[in-house]
Enzyme design. Structure first.
Site, PDB file in Angstrom:
ATOM      1  N   ASP A  47      -3.425   8.509  -1.278  1.00 36.10           N
ATOM      2  CA  ASP A  47      -3.440   7.221   0.029  1.00 36.10           C
ATOM      3  C   ASP A  47      -5.292   6.627  -0.479  1.00 36.10           C
ATOM      4  O   ASP A  47      -5.577   5.538  -0.633  1.00 36.10           O
ATOM      5  CB  ASP A  47      -3.117   7.715   0.807  1.00 36.10           C
TER       6      ASP A  47
ATOM      7  N   GLU B  11       0.248   5.769  12.711  1.00 36.57           N
ATOM      8  CA  GLU B  11      -1.109   5.354  12.600  1.00 36.57           C
ATOM      9  C   GLU B  11      -1.241   4.493  12.899  1.00 36.57           C
ATOM     10  O   GLU B  11      -1.753   3.560  14.121  1.00 36.57           O
ATOM     11  CB  GLU B  11      -2.257   6.332  11.773  1.00 36.57           C
ATOM     12  N   ASP B  12      -0.364   3.243  12.214  1.00 36.90           N
ATOM     13  CA  ASP B  12      -0.836   1.613  12.598  1.00 36.90           C
ATOM     14  C   ASP B  12       0.602   1.050  13.088  1.00 36.90           C
ATOM     15  O   ASP B  12       0.323  -1.019  12.702  1.00 36.90           O
ATOM     16  CB  ASP B  12      -0.801   1.370  10.777  1.00 36.90           C
TER      17      ASP B  12
ATOM     18  N   ASP C 177     -23.358  12.364 -27.160  1.00 40.02           N
ATOM     19  CA  ASP C 177     -22.327  13.189 -26.673  1.00 40.02           C
ATOM     20  C   ASP C 177     -20.938  12.393 -25.854  1.00 40.02           C
ATOM     21  O   ASP C 177     -20.692  12.932 -24.396  1.00 40.02           O
ATOM     22  CB  ASP C 177     -22.029  14.730 -26.008  1.00 40.02           C
TER      23      ASP C 177
ATOM     24  N   HIS D 279       1.137  -1.316   0.132  1.00 38.92           N
ATOM     25  CA  HIS D 279       0.040   0.085   0.220  1.00 38.92           C
ATOM     26  C   HIS D 279       0.470   1.261  -0.173  1.00 38.92           C
ATOM     27  O   HIS D 279       0.622   2.025  -0.844  1.00 38.92           O
ATOM     28  CB  HIS D 279      -1.146   0.061   1.499  1.00 38.92           C
TER      29      HIS D 279
ATOM     30  N   HIS E 239       3.374   6.933   5.396  1.00 36.32           N
ATOM     31  CA  HIS E 239       2.179   8.121   5.307  1.00 36.32           C
ATOM     32  C   HIS E 239       1.905   6.951   6.578  1.00 36.32           C
ATOM     33  O   HIS E 239       0.829   7.307   7.673  1.00 36.32           O
ATOM     34  CB  HIS E 239       1.586   8.049   4.827  1.00 36.32           C
TER      35      HIS E 239
HETATM   36 MN    MN Z   1      -2.891   4.733   3.673  1.00 35.67          MN
END
Ligand code: MN
Length: 726
Positions: A143, A80-81, A263, A52, A76
């Protein structure tokens, strides 16, 4: 299952292509760092998590950003993780990369899903405001794009939630930032999950005619390139089917089924120079039939998001209309990658007047003379300086003026919440109620049923008018008695300052008239209004000033400059209360102060107390020593002991009347009813059916004079009255 090696190679290829100067050493370290940190995590499809960040970094590379942005993309999700901290990242990768990761983390933690359409603009603004650095927004968009591309592994609930958020936040942001390519992809994927039926219908339709479409587009492309090549214009020309979501929107807007839409095709001709754009336009119009009213010159007038191209719609030999977009390569980059493209074309064409995009224009203007590297660093997001966006504990977003405090927040929620506030929590920690709120703060107001209500200090602390108004309203309602006392004191001080007596207000008729002018039912109502700040004393007095002074002493026209103050004679004749005469104040409550217990004969001075009249101090009382303090000076008044019984004074009124029988009797009766000693009363006829009565009588004070004058004026056919010469 996708592999690390594939994604790593693909990212490196993108970096080589779009960012040849990137620091591959640092990038490789970040890849290894992120791989190590995420080693125990898997994507929903079972592949290693590192895929990712690699994919996000690849998208960021395609935007052509810088090394720090690639590092930010790779790292990134680390804060957080994983157990990585801001400091860890800063120590290894430097402060900029760490800031970017921190910024993305903040956005990840914020909840941008909202069901209220009205909140969307605020959500987008907060998103931008929280980002601080435009690269944070771009990484976050990358992301989201990768998450959308792999949406099939999510639960249906999550798919709907994320896709709606993409439609509400990310696609509009990509649009504003001019990133058309990403916007289209986000919209198409979101539509697939949000409106699967419509999406499938359009896809089936397009697939069924794929070959036919391709053949048509090839023929047109061939025709264009042949002509341009013959003319020596270097070009890249290709056709495409418009993106699914735009077809869907057209069907919605025009209420058509897909077979009725014609169109669907758009051609692009990309050339080297702007003059060639216009040359190509001429050839296109020569080759095909022009559809009138569809030509747009976005080169001379770029769209607010910096988009530039020439647009025209023409009809080919088969009678099928199609759009042609003509642009330079630079314009093409801008159209595809928007603001990101400006890292490369630093003096890119800025323009547009749309307010929402003005900040970008400002950013672009400010970087015209700097090199790309400086530009990246100066590209701060400063457009929502005057607003701050915070959350309720339930995730509702509240927009407040910058610098707002928990007090403002509380009153923005509900005045009941503000009035019952006893404290606040910001981000789950107890906070001062005057703390300055930051973007993204989660604010919780602690309330109590026994709260005493707002404090007057809050009026100075809060930033929003809303809070100020509501606090004032509370004081208006809850503190009426206190307000009346405060208001009366300021009102009387103002009257005194202008030399107007307050005693006249006791007269019922004058009082009624004045209250009508002031638009209040009672004096207490007006005092209360002054007390809570709804009306200033100066304004109130200003409205009745003329009437009061006219009632006190009608000014003869021939002498308009006569001062409004009472004459010394009148002042001397003022009656005493409790044996004390207060100068300039006609009648008021007198209280002997307990601190110095003055007795007749002592030198004394008076102090106007809030709502309780005048308190008398000895001049040598310690409490009377601050008489010269400018803040208090207006409230100190001269007083003296009344040595003798009050002396009535003579005065004369001239009444102008319409002549009629019995008028003299009416005047005499009025004087008798008023228990005044009439010394002289006579009448004289004037030409034109008018007459004038002169009445000389004794009064003790101005209030009595005002009262009798009003009484006389209420007699039918009495037209006017004026003070005469004694
Ligand atoms: Mn992410």
């Amino acid at each position: 299952m996708e592999t690390f090696a594939e994604h790593y190679a693909s990212m490196c290829a993108a970096i080589n292509r779009y960012m040849p100067g990137a620091d591959m050493g640092a990038i490789d370290r970040a890849v290894e760092y992120a791989r190590e940190k995420h080693k125990n995590q898997k994507r929903k499809d079972g592949s290693p998590y590192i895929i990712h960040p690699l994919a996000v970094a690849e998208i960021v590379a395609e935007m052509g950003l810088d090394t720090d942005a690639i590092l930010g993309a790779l790292l990134h999700d680390c804060i957080e993780d994983t157990d990585a901290s801001h400091n860890d990242i800063e120590a290894i990768f430097g402060p900029t990369a760490a800031e970017l990761v921190e910024g993305v983390t903040k956005l990840t933690r914020a909840n941008f899903s909202s069901t209220e359409q009205a909140q969307m603009e605020n959500l987008r603004k907060m998103f931008m405001a929280m980002s601080k650095d435009i690269r944070v927004v771009l990484i976050k968009i990358a992301d989201r794009l990768h998450n959308m591309r792999t949406m099939q592994y999510q639960t249906p609930e999550k798919q709907i939630l994320k896709c709606r958020e993409t439609m509400d936040i990310y696609a509009p942001l990509a649009h504003r930032l001019g990133m058309q390519k990403i916007k289209w992809e986000l919209e198409d994927i979101a539509l697939r999950y949000l409106e699967p039926e419509a999406y499938n219908q359009i896809m089936t339709f397009l697939n069924a005619r794929k070959e036919q479409d391709q053949a048509f587009m090839n023929a047109i492309q061939e025709k264009i390139t042949t002509r341009l090549s013959t003319m020596g214009i270097r070009n890249t020309t290709y056709g495409r089917i418009k993106h699914v979501y735009s077809i869907y929107r057209k069907m919605q807007a025009q209420g058509k089924i897909i077979d009725e839409l014609y169109d669907l095709y758009a051609f692009r001709v990309i050339v080297d120079t702007i003059p060639n754009c216009y040359n190509v336009l001429g050839h296109i119009h020569d080759l095909f039939n022009l559809v009138p009213g569809r030509f747009k010159d976005y080169i001379s007038t770029p769209k607010p998001n910096m988009y530039q191209s020439l647009h025209t719609t023409v009809i080919g030999s088969q009678g099928i209309p199609f759009e042609v977009q003509i642009r330079t390569w630079e314009m093409h980059e801008t159209a595809e990658y928007g603001i990101a493209a400006h890292w490369k074309y630093k003096q890119g064409a800025a323009g547009g007047t749309e307010k929402d995009f003005e900040w970008v224009r400002r950013l672009l203007e400010s970087q015209q003379d700097t090199d790309a590297e400086d530009y990246v660093h100066s590209l701060k997001i400063d457009m929502f300086d005057d607003e701050v966006f915070v959350f309720t504990p339930r995730g509702k977003i509240v927009s407040l003026p910058a610098g707002s405090t928990p007090i403002d927040f509380a009153y923005a929620i509900h005045s009941g919440v503000g009035n019952a506030m006893v404290g606040a929590k910001v981000n789950n920690r107890i906070s001062n109620i005057d703390a300055t709120l930051q973007n993204g703060d989660i604010v919780e107001i602690l309330t109590s049923k026994t709260a005493k209500g707002p404090s007057r200090d809050w009026l100075n602390i809060c930033k929003s008018n809303q809070a100020r108004t509501k606090i004032k309203q509370w004081f208006k309602k809850e503190r009426r008695d206190e307000n009346i006392v405060h208001g009366k004191a300021s009102f009387e001080a103002e009257m005194k300052r202008l030399g107007l007596p307050t005693a006249v207000l006791a007269d019922e008729e004058l009082s009624g008239h004045l209250l009508k002018k002031l638009a209040f039912d009672t004096w207490d109502d007006m005092y209360a209004a002054i007390g809570y700040g709804g009306l200033t004393a100066a304004k109130a007095v200003g409205r009745i000033r003329e009437d009061v002074s006219r009632a006190v002493k009608p000014v003869p026209e021939k002498n308009p400059a006569m001062p409004l103050r009472l004459t010394p004679e009148a002042a001397k004749s003022r009656h005493a209360v409790n044996g004390v005469i207060v100068e300039d104040i006609d009648s008021c409550m007198i209280k002997f102060s307990k601190c110095c217990t003055p007795v007749p004969g002592d030198p004394i001075v008076g102090f106007i107390t809030k709502g309780f009249g005048v308190s008398i101090h000895r001049t040598d009382c310690p409490n009377a020593q601050n008489r010269n303090d400018p803040r208090q000076a207006a409230r100190w008044v001269r007083v003296h002991w009344a040595n003798q019984e009050e002396q009535p004074f003579d005065t004369t009124l001239e009444l102008e009347c319409i002549t009629r029988d019995g008028l003299l009797l009416d005047v005499a009766t009025a004087m008798t009813t008023a228990r005044l000693r009439v010394k002289e009363l006579n009448g004289k006829d004037l030409p034109g059916g008018r007459s004038v009565f002169t009445v000389r009588f004794e009064v003790k004070n101005v209030a009595e004079l005002v009262a009798v004058r009003n009484r006389l004026m209420s007699i039918p056919d009495v037209i006017s009255s004026r003070r005469g010469q004694n």
